[in-house]
Enzyme design. Structure first.
Site, PDB file in Angstrom:
ATOM      1  N   TYR A  33     -11.832  39.519 -13.954  1.00 32.37           N
ATOM      2  CA  TYR A  33     -10.844  38.494 -13.622  1.00 32.37           C
ATOM      3  C   TYR A  33     -10.940  38.120 -12.160  1.00 32.37           C
ATOM      4  O   TYR A  33     -11.621  38.781 -11.364  1.00 32.37           O
ATOM      5  CB  TYR A  33      -9.437  38.964 -13.989  1.00 32.37           C
ATOM      6  CG  TYR A  33      -8.820  39.982 -13.046  1.00 32.37           C
ATOM      7  CD1 TYR A  33      -9.279  41.304 -13.017  1.00 32.37           C
ATOM      8  CD2 TYR A  33      -7.793  39.628 -12.171  1.00 32.37           C
ATOM      9  CE1 TYR A  33      -8.715  42.229 -12.161  1.00 32.37           C
ATOM     10  CE2 TYR A  33      -7.227  40.560 -11.306  1.00 32.37           C
ATOM     11  CZ  TYR A  33      -7.690  41.853 -11.311  1.00 32.37           C
ATOM     12  OH  TYR A  33      -7.145  42.771 -10.457  1.00 32.37           O
ATOM     13  N   ARG A  52     -17.769  36.052  -6.192  1.00 33.63           N
ATOM     14  CA  ARG A  52     -17.460  37.450  -6.555  1.00 33.63           C
ATOM     15  C   ARG A  52     -17.392  37.604  -8.073  1.00 33.63           C
ATOM     16  O   ARG A  52     -17.834  38.607  -8.630  1.00 33.63           O
ATOM     17  CB  ARG A  52     -16.149  37.898  -5.915  1.00 33.63           C
ATOM     18  CG  ARG A  52     -15.840  39.372  -6.202  1.00 33.63           C
ATOM     19  CD  ARG A  52     -14.639  39.883  -5.453  1.00 33.63           C
ATOM     20  NE  ARG A  52     -13.418  39.201  -5.868  1.00 33.63           N
ATOM     21  CZ  ARG A  52     -12.227  39.385  -5.297  1.00 33.63           C
ATOM     22  NH1 ARG A  52     -12.102  40.211  -4.274  1.00 33.63           N
ATOM     23  NH2 ARG A  52     -11.173  38.736  -5.727  1.00 33.63           N
ATOM     24  N   ARG A 100     -15.240  45.462 -33.719  1.00 32.85           N
ATOM     25  CA  ARG A 100     -15.064  46.511 -32.714  1.00 32.85           C
ATOM     26  C   ARG A 100     -16.181  47.544 -32.780  1.00 32.85           C
ATOM     27  O   ARG A 100     -16.319  48.265 -33.774  1.00 32.85           O
ATOM     28  CB  ARG A 100     -13.699  47.185 -32.896  1.00 32.85           C
ATOM     29  CG  ARG A 100     -13.360  48.130 -31.758  1.00 32.85           C
ATOM     30  CD  ARG A 100     -11.970  48.731 -31.907  1.00 32.85           C
ATOM     31  NE  ARG A 100     -11.680  49.596 -30.770  1.00 32.85           N
ATOM     32  CZ  ARG A 100     -12.168  50.835 -30.639  1.00 32.85           C
ATOM     33  NH1 ARG A 100     -12.931  51.343 -31.575  1.00 32.85           N
ATOM     34  NH2 ARG A 100     -11.877  51.542 -29.555  1.00 32.85           N
ATOM     35  N   LYS A 149     -14.487  43.663 -10.433  1.00 32.55           N
ATOM     36  CA  LYS A 149     -13.074  43.313 -10.647  1.00 32.55           C
ATOM     37  C   LYS A 149     -12.770  43.231 -12.150  1.00 32.55           C
ATOM     38  O   LYS A 149     -12.676  42.144 -12.724  1.00 32.55           O
ATOM     39  CB  LYS A 149     -12.761  41.991  -9.928  1.00 32.55           C
ATOM     40  CG  LYS A 149     -11.270  41.758  -9.687  1.00 32.55           C
ATOM     41  CD  LYS A 149     -11.057  40.646  -8.682  1.00 32.55           C
ATOM     42  CE  LYS A 149      -9.644  40.147  -8.595  1.00 32.55           C
ATOM     43  NZ  LYS A 149      -8.653  41.111  -8.161  1.00 32.55           N
ATOM     44  N   GLU A 182      -7.927  52.166  -0.939  1.00 29.51           N
ATOM     45  CA  GLU A 182      -7.301  50.834  -0.872  1.00 29.51           C
ATOM     46  C   GLU A 182      -5.993  50.879  -1.622  1.00 29.51           C
ATOM     47  O   GLU A 182      -5.608  51.908  -2.169  1.00 29.51           O
ATOM     48  CB  GLU A 182      -8.227  49.777  -1.483  1.00 29.51           C
ATOM     49  CG  GLU A 182      -8.522  50.018  -2.949  1.00 29.51           C
ATOM     50  CD  GLU A 182      -9.417  48.970  -3.584  1.00 29.51           C
ATOM     51  OE1 GLU A 182      -9.426  47.815  -3.122  1.00 29.51           O
ATOM     52  OE2 GLU A 182     -10.096  49.311  -4.569  1.00 29.51           O
ATOM     53  N   LEU A 207     -12.564  47.351  -3.875  1.00 31.17           N
ATOM     54  CA  LEU A 207     -12.904  45.960  -4.175  1.00 31.17           C
ATOM     55  C   LEU A 207     -13.069  45.235  -2.844  1.00 31.17           C
ATOM     56  O   LEU A 207     -12.210  45.358  -1.957  1.00 31.17           O
ATOM     57  CB  LEU A 207     -11.775  45.299  -4.980  1.00 31.17           C
ATOM     58  CG  LEU A 207     -12.076  43.850  -5.354  1.00 31.17           C
ATOM     59  CD1 LEU A 207     -13.107  43.776  -6.483  1.00 31.17           C
ATOM     60  CD2 LEU A 207     -10.818  43.117  -5.762  1.00 31.17           C
TER      61      LEU A 207
HETATM   62  N1  PLP Z   1      -8.227  45.679  -4.015  1.00 33.33           N
HETATM   63  C1  PLP Z   1      -7.767  45.659  -5.274  1.00 33.33           C
HETATM   64  C2  PLP Z   1      -7.818  46.907  -6.085  1.00 33.33           C
HETATM   65  C3  PLP Z   1      -7.244  44.467  -5.822  1.00 33.33           C
HETATM   66  O1  PLP Z   1      -6.783  44.449  -7.080  1.00 33.33           O
HETATM   67  C4  PLP Z   1      -7.193  43.302  -5.007  1.00 33.33           C
HETATM   68  C5  PLP Z   1      -6.658  42.049  -5.534  1.00 33.33           C
HETATM   69  O2  PLP Z   1      -6.298  41.915  -6.656  1.00 33.33           O
HETATM   70  C6  PLP Z   1      -7.677  43.384  -3.695  1.00 33.33           C
HETATM   71  C7  PLP Z   1      -8.202  44.582  -3.228  1.00 33.33           C
HETATM   72  C8  PLP Z   1      -7.640  42.190  -2.783  1.00 33.33           C
HETATM   73  O3  PLP Z   1      -8.606  41.244  -3.169  1.00 33.33           O
HETATM   74  P1  PLP Z   1      -8.428  39.708  -2.780  1.00 33.33           P
HETATM   75  O4  PLP Z   1      -8.232  39.657  -1.291  1.00 33.33           O
HETATM   76  O5  PLP Z   1      -9.709  39.083  -3.205  1.00 33.33           O
HETATM   77  O6  PLP Z   1      -7.240  39.205  -3.518  1.00 33.33           O
END
Ligand code: PLP
Length: 285
Positions: A33, A52, A100, A149, A182, A207
C-alpha cells in the site's frame, strides 16, 4: 456527499466498493500500500510514493497493474471525486484473486487495485503539533523486511493500541540491541543535546519514509548536522527534542517517551522549523 472508491477499473460508491473473499490481500496480507498527503487538492510527493510502490511490488514479485502515469490519474481522480482539499489518498495492490494456496497463483491472475481518499482536519493536525505527542515503546516484533510497505501490519496495530491504552499516541519499536527502529506508522527522530539530528539508517529494519527523505533535504538546506544511525532508548530519553515523520503527520513533535519528558516538554525549535519548511521541499503534483 457519498464517498467514492476505485476498485479494479471502476469508480464506485463506498457501499459497493468490495473485493473478493479470496483476494490474497484478505487471505495472506499478500499486498502492498501507499498513503499520500493531499494538500490544496494536490497530491504531495506522488512521484516518490509511486517509485516506492514499484520497489515494494518488485521485492514481492507482484505486477504493477497499470503504468505510473495511469495510476497517478486514478489517484488524482479519487481525490477529486471525494472533493479532498486536505487529507489523504490510500492505495492498495494485492497479488489478486485466486483459490487459497500459499504459493503464487498463475501469472495471468490480475493484481487487484483499490484506491480510497478521505479528508483530514488541518486544524486538528496543527493543534496536535502545537502541543506535541506522547510516545511509548514496545519490542520490535515485526518481520525482517519492513522496508517493504505491506499491509501485514498486525504488530503495528497492537503497538498503536498499546500506546492508546497508555494515554499515548504513537509507539516506537525497539530492537533486541535496545536501539529504536521506528514508530508503528512513522519514522523516529531525535535531536541530541549537542544539536545533532539523528534518525535510523534505512536498511531492512525500517520503512524508508517519503517524509523522512524530504525532511533530510530540509535538514541539509538548514545546514543542521544529521546522522543516519541507530540510536538507543537511553539517548532518546535524554534527547533535547524528538519527533516522528509520516505523510499525514509531517514532522510531529514528541514531548514524552515512556513517561520521560523530552527537553522542556514542549515542541522544540528544530522540529518546528522542519515542519514549517516541509512543503517548500516536497513536490506538489
Ligand atoms: N514507518 C512506518 C512503519 C510507516 O507505516 C510509515 C507510514 O505509514 C512511515 C514510516 C512513514 O512513511 P511516509 O513518510 O512515507 O509516510
Amino acid at each position: 456527499m457519498s464517498r467514492i472508491a476505485y476498485v479494479n477499473g471502476r469508480y464506485l460508491p463506498f457501499r459497493d466498493a468490495k473485493v473478493h473473499v479470496e483476494d490474497r490481500g484478505y487471505q495472506f496480507a499478500d499486498a502492498v500500500y501507499e498513503v499520500c498527503e493531499v494538500r490544496d487538492g494536490r497530491l504531495i510527493d506522488e512521484r516518490r510514493h509511486i517509485e516506492r510502490l514499484q520497489r515494494s511490488l518488485g521485492e514481492l514479485r507482484i505486477r504493477m497493474p497499470m503504468s505510473p502515469r495511469a495510476l497517478g490519474v486514478v489517484l488524482r481522480e479519487v481525490a477529486a471525486r471525494n472533493r479532498i482539499g486536505y487529507g489523504l489518498v490510500y492505495l492498495q495492490i494485492s497479488r489478486g484473486v485466486a483459490r487459497r494456496d500459499f504459493a503464487f497463483p498463475s501469472p495471468d491472475v490480475e493484481p487487484s487495485l483499490a484506491v480510497t481518499a478521505r479528508s483530514l482536519s488541518i486544524a486538528r493536525n496543527e493543534a496536535l503539533a502545537a502541543k506535541g505527542i506522547a510516545v511509548i515503546t514496545a519490542p520490535d516484533n515485526r518481520w525482517g523486511r519492513v522496508d517493504i510497505k505491506t499491509v501485514g501490519l498486525l504488530p503495528a496495530v497492537l503497538a498503536r493500541q498499546g500506546a492508546i491504552d497508555h494515554g499515548a499516541r504513537e509507539a516506537w519499536f525497539v530492537d533486541q540491541d535496545g536501539k529504536v527502529t521506528e514508530g508503528a506508522s512513522a519514522n523516529a527522530w531525535i535531536v541530541t543535546a549537542a544539536g545533532v539530528v539523528v534518525t535510523r539508517h534505512a536498511d531492512h529494519a525500517i520503512l524508508r519514509g517519503i517524509t523522512r527523505t524530504v525532511v533530510l533535504d530540509v535538514i541539509k538546506a538548514q545546514k543542521l548536522t544529521v546522522e543516519e544511525r541507530a540510536f538507543t532508548l537511553q539517548e532518546a530519553y535524554a534527547a533535547r527534542e524528538a519527533f516522528v515523520t509520516s505523510a499525514t503527520q509531517l514532522a510531529m513533535p514528541v514531548v514524552s517517551i515512556d513517561g520521560h519528558t523530552i527537553g522542556d516538554g514542549k515542541p522544540g525549535p528544530v522540529v518546528i522549523a522542519l515542519r514549517q519548511e516541509f512543503h517548500r521541499f516536497a513536490e506538489a503534483g
